[in-house]
Design a protein around this motif. Sequence first.
Motif, short mmCIF file in Angstrom:
data_model
loop_
_atom_site.label_atom_id
_atom_site.label_comp_id
_atom_site.label_asym_id
_atom_site.label_seq_id
_atom_site.Cartn_x
_atom_site.Cartn_y
_atom_site.Cartn_z
N SER A 197 0.70 11.20 0.06
CA SER A 197 0.27 10.56 1.18
C SER A 197 0.02 11.41 2.17
O SER A 197 0.30 11.16 3.46
CB SER A 197 1.37 9.26 1.46
N ALA B 286 -4.38 7.12 -6.90
CA ALA B 286 -4.41 6.38 -5.56
C ALA B 286 -4.58 4.99 -5.65
O ALA B 286 -4.75 4.21 -6.69
CB ALA B 286 -5.95 6.77 -4.85
N ALA C 152 7.65 7.83 -0.27
CA ALA C 152 6.10 7.64 -0.49
C ALA C 152 5.60 7.61 -1.85
O ALA C 152 4.68 7.18 -2.23
CB ALA C 152 5.55 8.66 0.65
N LYS D 248 6.18 4.39 -3.74
CA LYS D 248 5.42 3.29 -3.27
C LYS D 248 4.02 3.72 -3.65
O LYS D 248 3.34 2.68 -4.21
CB LYS D 248 5.35 3.47 -1.75
N ALA D 249 3.56 4.93 -3.72
CA ALA D 249 2.05 5.03 -4.18
C ALA D 249 1.98 4.88 -5.71
O ALA D 249 1.05 4.31 -6.16
CB ALA D 249 1.62 6.59 -3.81
N LEU E 237 -9.22 11.76 1.90
CA LEU E 237 -7.85 12.40 1.30
C LEU E 237 -8.33 14.06 1.88
O LEU E 237 -7.49 14.64 2.39
CB LEU E 237 -7.54 12.28 -0.01
N GLY F 275 -0.93 4.23 -1.20
CA GLY F 275 -0.92 5.45 -0.74
C GLY F 275 -1.81 6.55 -2.07
O GLY F 275 -2.05 5.84 -3.13
N GLU F 276 -1.71 7.64 -1.66
CA GLU F 276 -2.15 8.66 -2.85
C GLU F 276 -1.39 9.70 -3.02
O GLU F 276 -0.59 10.15 -2.20
CB GLU F 276 -3.71 9.07 -2.39
N SER G 35 -6.00 16.24 4.35
CA SER G 35 -5.25 17.02 3.66
C SER G 35 -4.83 18.35 4.20
O SER G 35 -5.58 18.78 5.06
CB SER G 35 -5.29 17.23 2.30
#
Length: 145
Positions: free
Chosen positions: A46, A130, A108, A111-112, A15, A134-135, A19
Amino acid sequence: MKRATFLLVLLSLVLAGCSQAGAEMSPTPTAPQSLAGSSWTAISVSGAAPLQGREPTLVFADDQRINGNTGCNGFFGGYAYGDGEIEFSQVGMTMMACEDPVNTVEAAFTKALNAATTAAIDDGGQLLIAGPGGEILFAPAPTPG
């Protein structure tokens, strides 16, 4: 538990490498003892920065309940946390229509959050949630006042 710690450190390094500047996790994340009573603002979902002024938020109201905002819709639910492992449950949210890019970040984010398995706080006080979905990297939310 050693495998989970290794995977969390590995994920945080990946990450950090992917990032945007300013949204990186410092190299030594640790599992907090508790998340109850803490409030967070997403700085990366994400790997993407949310739209300024529409950042998702997450509040750990107590040791079982969460609430927050996806940048468009409010959400609420339950969670279980221990030793760096986290699971969100019975998460519900309002159903307002959102336009891109807020809608993309919301998708996103949810979902994460729904697939999250780990939580860690780095030396800078940022929270990384995480899992396979995703994160999400959070900064502490500003305190009102």
